[in-house]
Motif scaffolding. Sequence first.
Motif, PDB file in Angstrom:
ATOM      1  N   CYS A 162       1.218  -0.915   0.169  1.00  0.00           N
ATOM      2  CA  CYS A 162      -0.490  -0.148  -0.072  1.00  0.00           C
ATOM      3  C   CYS A 162       0.720   0.675   0.138  1.00  0.00           C
ATOM      4  O   CYS A 162       0.409   2.085  -0.768  1.00  0.00           O
ATOM      5  N   ALA A 163       1.559   1.036   1.049  1.00  0.00           N
ATOM      6  CA  ALA A 163       2.725   2.424   0.806  1.00  0.00           C
ATOM      7  C   ALA A 163       3.470   2.756  -0.496  1.00  0.00           C
ATOM      8  O   ALA A 163       3.591   3.761  -1.199  1.00  0.00           O
ATOM      9  N   LEU A 164       3.676   1.132  -1.343  1.00  0.00           N
ATOM     10  CA  LEU A 164       4.316   1.188  -2.265  1.00  0.00           C
ATOM     11  C   LEU A 164       3.865   2.181  -3.551  1.00  0.00           C
ATOM     12  O   LEU A 164       4.001   3.018  -4.153  1.00  0.00           O
ATOM     13  N   PHE A 165       2.515   1.760  -3.302  1.00  0.00           N
ATOM     14  CA  PHE A 165       1.755   2.199  -4.371  1.00  0.00           C
ATOM     15  C   PHE A 165       0.946   3.254  -4.417  1.00  0.00           C
ATOM     16  O   PHE A 165       0.484   3.805  -5.051  1.00  0.00           O
ATOM     17  N   GLY A 166       2.151   4.502  -3.471  1.00  0.00           N
ATOM     18  CA  GLY A 166       1.470   5.735  -3.327  1.00  0.00           C
ATOM     19  C   GLY A 166       2.407   6.726  -4.610  1.00  0.00           C
ATOM     20  O   GLY A 166       2.141   7.163  -4.264  1.00  0.00           O
ATOM     21  N   MET A 167       2.813   5.373  -5.352  1.00  0.00           N
ATOM     22  CA  MET A 167       3.877   6.195  -6.119  1.00  0.00           C
ATOM     23  C   MET A 167       2.428   6.866  -7.760  1.00  0.00           C
ATOM     24  O   MET A 167       2.702   7.960  -8.149  1.00  0.00           O
ATOM     25  N   VAL A 168       1.644   5.720  -7.679  1.00  0.00           N
ATOM     26  CA  VAL A 168       0.763   6.581  -8.493  1.00  0.00           C
ATOM     27  C   VAL A 168       0.339   8.022  -8.226  1.00  0.00           C
ATOM     28  O   VAL A 168      -0.149   8.751  -9.181  1.00  0.00           O
ATOM     29  N   ALA A 169       0.139   8.740  -7.734  1.00  0.00           N
ATOM     30  CA  ALA A 169      -0.074  10.086  -7.403  1.00  0.00           C
ATOM     31  C   ALA A 169       0.871  11.164  -7.619  1.00  0.00           C
ATOM     32  O   ALA A 169       0.979  11.824  -7.039  1.00  0.00           O
ATOM     33  N   ALA A 170       2.201  10.541  -8.722  1.00  0.00           N
ATOM     34  CA  ALA A 170       3.664  11.072  -8.230  1.00  0.00           C
ATOM     35  C   ALA A 170       3.157  12.614  -9.251  1.00  0.00           C
ATOM     36  O   ALA A 170       3.139  13.182  -9.054  1.00  0.00           O
ATOM     37  N   GLY A 171       2.050  12.007 -10.178  1.00  0.00           N
ATOM     38  CA  GLY A 171       1.835  13.172 -10.750  1.00  0.00           C
ATOM     39  C   GLY A 171       1.253  14.735 -10.394  1.00  0.00           C
ATOM     40  O   GLY A 171      -0.167  13.582  -9.480  1.00  0.00           O
ATOM     41  N   ASP A 172       1.746  15.783 -10.953  1.00  0.00           N
ATOM     42  CA  ASP A 172       0.501  16.586 -10.472  1.00  0.00           C
ATOM     43  C   ASP A 172      -1.211  16.951 -10.723  1.00  0.00           C
ATOM     44  O   ASP A 172      -0.593  16.846 -12.230  1.00  0.00           O
ATOM     45  N   PRO A 173      -1.967  16.765 -10.464  1.00  0.00           N
ATOM     46  CA  PRO A 173      -2.911  16.562 -10.854  1.00  0.00           C
ATOM     47  C   PRO A 173      -3.037  17.869 -11.355  1.00  0.00           C
ATOM     48  O   PRO A 173      -4.728  18.107 -12.636  1.00  0.00           O
ATOM     49  N   ALA A 174      -3.092  19.148 -11.439  1.00  0.00           N
ATOM     50  CA  ALA A 174      -3.078  20.478 -11.767  1.00  0.00           C
ATOM     51  C   ALA A 174      -2.826  19.947 -13.225  1.00  0.00           C
ATOM     52  O   ALA A 174      -3.485  20.891 -14.326  1.00  0.00           O
ATOM     53  N   ARG A 175      -1.617  18.900 -14.163  1.00  0.00           N
ATOM     54  CA  ARG A 175      -1.594  19.337 -15.176  1.00  0.00           C
ATOM     55  C   ARG A 175      -1.533  17.662 -15.946  1.00  0.00           C
ATOM     56  O   ARG A 175      -1.452  18.072 -17.497  1.00  0.00           O
ATOM     57  N   MET A 176      -2.277  16.727 -15.125  1.00  0.00           N
ATOM     58  CA  MET A 176      -2.306  15.045 -15.972  1.00  0.00           C
ATOM     59  C   MET A 176      -3.243  15.076 -15.006  1.00  0.00           C
ATOM     60  O   MET A 176      -3.920  14.779 -14.124  1.00  0.00           O
ATOM     61  N   GLY A 177      -3.978  14.013 -15.624  1.00  0.00           N
ATOM     62  CA  GLY A 177      -4.861  12.910 -15.471  1.00  0.00           C
ATOM     63  C   GLY A 177      -4.173  12.243 -14.445  1.00  0.00           C
ATOM     64  O   GLY A 177      -3.483  11.639 -14.984  1.00  0.00           O
ATOM     65  N   GLY A 178      -5.501  10.634 -13.647  1.00  0.00           N
ATOM     66  CA  GLY A 178      -5.100   9.993 -12.818  1.00  0.00           C
ATOM     67  C   GLY A 178      -4.396   8.667 -13.661  1.00  0.00           C
ATOM     68  O   GLY A 178      -3.076   8.427 -12.962  1.00  0.00           O
ATOM     69  N   SER A 179      -4.865   8.713 -15.368  1.00  0.00           N
ATOM     70  CA  SER A 179      -4.372   7.304 -15.656  1.00  0.00           C
ATOM     71  C   SER A 179      -3.030   7.354 -15.677  1.00  0.00           C
ATOM     72  O   SER A 179      -1.799   6.954 -15.955  1.00  0.00           O
ATOM     73  N   SER A 180      -2.712   9.106 -17.067  1.00  0.00           N
ATOM     74  CA  SER A 180      -1.186   9.632 -16.867  1.00  0.00           C
ATOM     75  C   SER A 180       0.222   9.170 -15.602  1.00  0.00           C
ATOM     76  O   SER A 180       1.178   8.691 -15.665  1.00  0.00           O
TER      77      SER A 180
END
Length: 311
Positions: A247-265
Amino acid sequence: MTLPTPLTGVVPPVCTPLTPDREVDVPSLLRLVDHLAEAGVHGLFLLGSTSEAAYLTDRQRRLVVESVAAHLGGRLPVLAGVIDMTTPRVLDHVAQVTAAGADAVVVTAPFYTRTHPAEIARHFRLVAAGSPVPVIAYDIPVAVHSKLPADLVLELAADGVLAGLKDSSGDLAGFREVVTQAATRPDTAGFSVLTGSELVVDAALALGADGAVPGLANVDPHGYVRLYRLCRAGDWDGARAEQERLCALFGMVAAGDPARMGGSSSALGAFKAALHLRGIIDCPVTAEPQVPLSGAELEKVEKFLAGAGLL
């Protein structure tokens, strides 16, 4: 190979490595397949959401299945997504991926227009009638805008239309109903229920699920295989500790800035960045029009890998 009945264990939805010009990078794909097989996974799911199937051409989809099936030579069951808007288009994909070597096909509800449960049932029945291999339902309402009702899934399972379910709906009550009913009804013997969640695999297996299809297993297949084995051994304290690490490792999926990209990106970019950092794939690019991670965002992914002991 013949699909196990039921299908059990860890079945990663395999990322599709791409070259800088967005063609399928077959050598990297096969290295990834070896990385997963050597970790002890129980099957591979090609052309799902994590595979970026929605972004691939039909030619690229077939190339992925042909390359992996030929490379494995029957060592693991190969599931192939045949995700498309309508029944005729799905049946076209079924013909392509089964000719390429898929052992089962994974099918969503039809989409673009909203569909009635009767139309969804008709879709699955027609696909199963036209498929030479077992059909597994893929419940992912966030992508297709229709939730597969538990009673419909069980009806189709009892009628032999469906061999299994990959549940990525987030509906834990519905998932529990399918797991419980499928395990107790004689007419659903052999029906496989798999969770698509990375975060509650231990809980799903405790409920009686047959396995998991976690995208993060591309990055850490050993962790998910270890988690599955701990659960099957009844070591729930050990399983919980391993699940919390994942679960801690899964935190990487939020590395992208949501102001400039979607969750899939963000999520797919993180998975591919992690695979690149681990030396498994040559290039971390995602398919167009997804937004690439920045240098600072890649550094975040690297920190998650280091924190999990994967670098």
